[in-house]
Write a protein that holds these residues in place. Sequence first.
Motif, PDB file in Angstrom:
ATOM      1  N   ASN A 187      45.251 -16.528  30.292  1.00  0.00           N
ATOM      2  CA  ASN A 187      44.382 -17.659  29.970  1.00  0.00           C
ATOM      3  C   ASN A 187      42.944 -17.400  30.387  1.00  0.00           C
ATOM      4  O   ASN A 187      42.030 -18.012  29.854  1.00  0.00           O
ATOM      5  CB  ASN A 187      44.889 -18.922  30.671  1.00  0.00           C
ATOM      6  CG  ASN A 187      46.208 -19.392  30.114  1.00  0.00           C
ATOM      7  OD1 ASN A 187      46.331 -19.632  28.919  1.00  0.00           O
ATOM      8  ND2 ASN A 187      47.218 -19.474  30.953  1.00  0.00           N
ATOM      9  N   LEU A 188      42.759 -16.528  31.379  1.00  0.00           N
ATOM     10  CA  LEU A 188      41.423 -16.136  31.787  1.00  0.00           C
ATOM     11  C   LEU A 188      41.284 -14.633  31.606  1.00  0.00           C
ATOM     12  O   LEU A 188      42.192 -13.877  31.954  1.00  0.00           O
ATOM     13  CB  LEU A 188      41.165 -16.504  33.260  1.00  0.00           C
ATOM     14  CG  LEU A 188      41.223 -17.989  33.613  1.00  0.00           C
ATOM     15  CD1 LEU A 188      41.065 -18.186  35.120  1.00  0.00           C
ATOM     16  CD2 LEU A 188      40.146 -18.758  32.868  1.00  0.00           C
ATOM     17  N   THR A 201      37.854 -18.275  29.181  1.00  0.00           N
ATOM     18  CA  THR A 201      39.061 -18.387  28.368  1.00  0.00           C
ATOM     19  C   THR A 201      38.813 -17.640  27.060  1.00  0.00           C
ATOM     20  O   THR A 201      37.692 -17.234  26.769  1.00  0.00           O
ATOM     21  CB  THR A 201      39.396 -19.857  28.076  1.00  0.00           C
ATOM     22  OG1 THR A 201      38.277 -20.450  27.424  1.00  0.00           O
ATOM     23  CG2 THR A 201      39.678 -20.611  29.368  1.00  0.00           C
ATOM     24  N   TYR A 207      41.413 -24.285  29.308  1.00  0.00           N
ATOM     25  CA  TYR A 207      42.554 -23.567  29.878  1.00  0.00           C
ATOM     26  C   TYR A 207      43.836 -24.269  29.442  1.00  0.00           C
ATOM     27  O   TYR A 207      43.965 -25.486  29.590  1.00  0.00           O
ATOM     28  CB  TYR A 207      42.427 -23.569  31.400  1.00  0.00           C
ATOM     29  CG  TYR A 207      43.464 -22.752  32.120  1.00  0.00           C
ATOM     30  CD1 TYR A 207      43.108 -21.543  32.695  1.00  0.00           C
ATOM     31  CD2 TYR A 207      44.777 -23.190  32.240  1.00  0.00           C
ATOM     32  CE1 TYR A 207      44.042 -20.786  33.381  1.00  0.00           C
ATOM     33  CE2 TYR A 207      45.721 -22.441  32.910  1.00  0.00           C
ATOM     34  CZ  TYR A 207      45.350 -21.241  33.479  1.00  0.00           C
ATOM     35  OH  TYR A 207      46.279 -20.485  34.151  1.00  0.00           O
ATOM     36  N   SER A 212      46.994 -23.324  36.330  1.00  0.00           N
ATOM     37  CA  SER A 212      45.601 -22.932  36.519  1.00  0.00           C
ATOM     38  C   SER A 212      45.165 -23.030  37.974  1.00  0.00           C
ATOM     39  O   SER A 212      44.358 -22.232  38.445  1.00  0.00           O
ATOM     40  CB  SER A 212      44.692 -23.798  35.645  1.00  0.00           C
ATOM     41  OG  SER A 212      44.646 -25.130  36.125  1.00  0.00           O
TER      42      SER A 212
ATOM     43  N   SER B  54      42.916 -14.224  23.817  1.00  0.00           N
ATOM     44  CA  SER B  54      41.987 -13.956  24.910  1.00  0.00           C
ATOM     45  C   SER B  54      41.827 -12.457  25.152  1.00  0.00           C
ATOM     46  O   SER B  54      40.736 -11.987  25.469  1.00  0.00           O
ATOM     47  CB  SER B  54      42.456 -14.661  26.185  1.00  0.00           C
ATOM     48  OG  SER B  54      43.801 -14.359  26.457  1.00  0.00           O
TER      49      SER B  54
END
Lengths: 783, 157
Positions: A187-188, A201, A207, A212, B54
């Motif tokens: 997600n990151l 992101t 997110y 998280s 991503s």
Amino acid sequence: MSSTPPGAAAPAPPPSTVACTINGRPHTFPRGTLIVDAVRQVGHPIPYYCYHPKLAPVGACRVCMVQVEGPPVAARGPIVTTGCTTPVFEGLKIETMSEPAKLARRQVLQFLLINHPLDCPVCDKGGECDLQDFTLGYGPGVSEFAEPKVLRRKAADLGPFLVLDQERCIMCQRCVRYESEVLGEQNLVLKERGDRTVIDTGQGEPYAGYFSGNNTELCPVGALTSRTYRFKARPWDVRPVASVCQGCSLGCNVTAQTRAGRIVRLMLRDNPAVDGGWLCDRGRYGFGHSASPDRLTAPLVRRDGRLVPASWDEAMAAAAGGLRRAGGAAVLGGARLTDEEAVLLAELTRVALRTNDVDWRVGRQRFAAPEAVGARGAAIADLDGADLVVLADTCLVEEAPVLEIRLRRAASRRTAVLDVGPVRNFRIGRSTRVPCPPDGLAAALASLGPKVAAAARPVVIWNGRGSEDVAEAVRALGAPVLVPGEWSNARGAEKAGLVPDALPGYHALDDAAPVEAAWGASVPRHPGRDARAILEAAAAGSIGGLYLVGANPLRTFPDGGLAAAALDKVPFLVVQDLFMTEAAAAADVVLPATGPLEKAGHVTNLAGNRQTLAAVAAGPGGARSDGDIFHALAAACGVALTGRAPEVATEPVRRVLTPGGGPPAGPGGGALRLLLRTRLYAGGGTTAFDPNLAPLREDAVLRLHPRDAAAAGLEDGGAAYVKGGGSTLTAAVRVDPDVDAGHAELPAHGFGPTRLGAWVDVQPAPAEALPGRAAAIAAVSAR
Amino acid sequence: MTALPAEEARAIVARYPSPRSAILPLLWLGQRTAGHVTPEAVQDVAELLDLRVSEVESVLSFYTMFRRRPPARCRLEVCRSLACAMKGAEEIVEHVREATGVEPGGQSEDGQFSIAYVECVAACDHAPAYIFNERMGGPLTREAALALIRGEGVGRP
């Protein structure tokens, strides 16, 4: 090394270890130990940012510099290297405080601070920041860097819970690696390169995952912080209290921090046997209900058709009088109590109300402890070494999220996952689907018998739902079982005898002697009625009073029409809860209780671990703990409760239950089979009333297969009418191939779905038909 | 899949033992197809390779040769590595900035031209060297730079 004469006892360490020196003293470590771990183990301080015991080494921050000398770099003399990417070698001399090592660290720290804003006075991390601490301990007092700093985004919005300060980030990549290595979600990620690199992101969307918040504890600096904690407190201002999350039945260990009696944040408290040192976002951030202005703060009694505030004495007298009127009383709920409170409720029910009409199962779960269906219980850590895991129509990421992290980790190694049911339950990591219709679970499990038998260390995960034949199929697999509960302390409630056909400690009704001895009173011997039978009796007008303890059958009972009829017809209704739920609004007496963060006691998690709950916050004045209320209510009935829990029966009784709590089965009504399933951010309980979680609530989200969506003319992100049982629900649409064709999935604890019956029709609805919150969700999923 | 020519994309994926290796070639395909890499192309690449969007975004943003928005008609990239810098590359770009108001790395509002610095293009003997619409040239002068971005001169001087 000197050679050892033949026959002499060999003093040399076994080849699996290596001997080296650290700061001049000899030590022995297992081969492959990283220098940073070795140094930490023997108690020398060493700074680090990118290194983390739960993540693979990466060597990104360069601050764990140590001086090493000896093989395999003997020819080069002493050199300085990163301790997090270099293993110990036989004969290596490691110096952590030599001048070259100190100089290297000083220079690295100076480099890391080149573009750092040094805004510690307004940074949430101040006081618990590794960048502050290590710079003080190892860094230069002044920077030689006189040029302008690179300016970047402050307080970048990464979604509902995360705030990123790009200027404070030192690119250690702990968050990026956690997302990839631990969650498998990414997600990151890192974006751009060089001095323009930032954490972000994928395409700037919020997110999306459930985990998280762990990033805020992994982040060694003030870059990733929690929105709920921004500018709320300083680490030295808070009072930490160890407790246990009651968001689900896993019971992750937490440290709650309060300031002036209010909870400001929950932090993980690593328990390898339970949570493995992670929290989900609902657990971490779902403390907002405690200080919500919507909490019930005084008992309410219905007078002239309206609920009006009353004293506790008045409310108790009214409740005791109403519950003991003709027709008798029945009790529903109790799976959110502590173990001690559950026993008190069992005693109150049997001794003061003189009935076995009690059932905690106001939802879909029927069984809580594996032993109660004759199966062996598994430990949580059994997942780590399992070679086969059977998910019996159980979706861990929604039902016990942190357990899913453990399963993903296992599945990324050698654990095979068999995902049984009408919906893909395990989405990240390798698994094999075993599709089956909702009422075909028992047969599907039976077909897996040979595979489970062939496995060396199988584990079955089953959420205790379905009728007796599913329980029998689970038992017949012969593997250890984990039963994630529909409520946090379902196991404690079952063990305390909050069921119609067993007494506390799993004693059968005809084995009441130990219970009567503990309580010093006789208990009724005739079997009581289960939740469905109680509601049916209430709907038929044959029950005098109904006592709901932390239960809202209007949302949770699978047959919502029956629950509504029961609450409508029952002559007297007492509701004990934190908020004015739909059930409380219909009550004759409302008793305000304290929540899971506001009372002490013990709770039993899904694997039977008994854990200690602490009173972290005070709760609203006027509310009382459930235990105090039970004592007072019993006293109003003329009974003094002992609270004693009888010893557990050596041979737990295997209970036979009236089948299923589900809606009427069979065709007719509609084209799609309705699936009521747990969703993390849907439903009643405290989630429905928690301001921190409000942006994520998804009470009315319809998931269905692309083919069914196309046939009905529904689009992802649009709106739909779901019709069945004479009732219509408006829902946001999510088209998802992970739902098998022929099914329509709605969140189980949302308001409305349980009234639809087993088969529904879906059709497009105008977007404006959606309630505001669901519309927001639709917009997010459409992006 | 909507933003990539399906057949060509599958052929690229088939060339590599590991699907991830196809990220860059597929992004090139996306850029060739639309003139720049669209968000939809990124989603297609992710779907095709069973990766997270991503991860593809992360790779895409690392490389400067991918365009994230529609290209200008005249794209001038001026080398500023040692030899070209010493021969006045930065003065030329500064001249263009003063004449047009467009910063290096920027694009004119009408989409006529863009100007950017690049690192060594291996044409030090033509310093200051440049790349104009994917073709190399040099030495660049202030006048030639302005003529190029107006679309008045194409090819090697």
